[in-house]
Design a protein around this motif. Sequence first.
Motif, short mmCIF file in Angstrom:
data_model
loop_
_atom_site.label_atom_id
_atom_site.label_comp_id
_atom_site.label_asym_id
_atom_site.label_seq_id
_atom_site.Cartn_x
_atom_site.Cartn_y
_atom_site.Cartn_z
N PHE A 156 25.39 -47.91 48.42
CA PHE A 156 25.23 -47.43 47.05
C PHE A 156 25.06 -45.92 47.12
O PHE A 156 24.17 -45.42 47.82
CB PHE A 156 24.01 -48.06 46.38
N ASN A 157 25.91 -45.20 46.39
CA ASN A 157 25.90 -43.73 46.45
C ASN A 157 25.87 -43.15 45.05
O ASN A 157 26.61 -43.61 44.17
CB ASN A 157 27.15 -43.26 47.21
N TYR A 158 24.99 -42.17 44.86
CA TYR A 158 24.99 -41.41 43.60
C TYR A 158 25.05 -39.93 43.96
O TYR A 158 24.33 -39.47 44.86
CB TYR A 158 23.73 -41.69 42.78
N GLN A 159 25.91 -39.19 43.26
CA GLN A 159 26.05 -37.76 43.54
C GLN A 159 26.17 -36.98 42.23
O GLN A 159 26.91 -37.39 41.33
CB GLN A 159 27.28 -37.52 44.40
N TYR A 160 25.42 -35.88 42.16
CA TYR A 160 25.52 -34.96 41.03
C TYR A 160 25.91 -33.59 41.59
O TYR A 160 25.25 -33.08 42.49
CB TYR A 160 24.19 -34.85 40.28
N ILE A 161 26.99 -33.03 41.07
CA ILE A 161 27.42 -31.70 41.48
C ILE A 161 27.46 -30.83 40.24
O ILE A 161 28.32 -31.03 39.36
CB ILE A 161 28.79 -31.73 42.17
N GLY A 162 26.52 -29.90 40.15
CA GLY A 162 26.49 -28.96 39.04
C GLY A 162 27.17 -27.67 39.43
O GLY A 162 27.78 -27.55 40.49
N ALA A 163 27.03 -26.67 38.57
CA ALA A 163 27.66 -25.38 38.84
C ALA A 163 27.08 -24.76 40.10
O ALA A 163 27.81 -24.19 40.92
CB ALA A 163 27.48 -24.45 37.65
N ARG A 164 25.76 -24.88 40.29
CA ARG A 164 25.13 -24.24 41.45
C ARG A 164 24.10 -25.12 42.15
O ARG A 164 23.33 -24.65 42.96
CB ARG A 164 24.48 -22.92 41.01
N ARG A 165 24.09 -26.40 41.81
CA ARG A 165 23.15 -27.32 42.46
C ARG A 165 23.84 -28.64 42.75
O ARG A 165 24.69 -29.09 41.97
CB ARG A 165 21.93 -27.56 41.58
#
Length: 198
Positions: free
Chosen positions: A11-20
């Motif tokens: 199970f994988n969750y990923q958040y990619i923001g502009a700088r985080r």
Amino acid sequence: FDFERATHYIFNYQYIGARRTFRIEAYYKDYDQLTKGTVFTHPYFELPQVEFSNGGKGYAKGIDIFWKDNETFDFGYYWLSYTYLDTKREYLNYPTLASPPFSTPHTFSAVFKYWLNDITTNVGITYSFATGRPYFNPNNPVFLGDKAKNYHNVSLNLSYITNLFNNFTVVFFSVDNLIGYNNVYGYRYSSDGTIKSA
């Protein structure tokens, strides 16, 4: 021999923001039909002979967490990573289910990098930690029942960006184990089991 088998549930969750960036992954891995058998005999260690077969098994379960932040510091960024691992195998010459010497339950690292614009240099410092790895002690009735001490490491690196002979060039410098910690990954024993060395 049949093929060894590995079944993975992830199970994988990923958040990619502009700088985080934040990532978390939980997993369970089931190993079956692992190859077993004693290749080298150590009669002085009194280990039982393991017959050759596909009768081995094992599992690995854990969680990986990663956080990277390019926003908090001007000209600097950091990342943190943590892993929890619970694994046991019964394979090779293992007489029973045991945590292998390459496994460590907890690992953590913190990295900070800072850009010095005036001298076109990137400075980085890293701290790494891991709990002790299992190792074989012939005097312990529990197979792979001993663990080495925890691992610590602080390292420093510099990357100088320049131009040599009209070519983009990076001059890299690194110092490992700044705090001089005496890391031990395990021990080897003499043939009679009375003397050990790191």
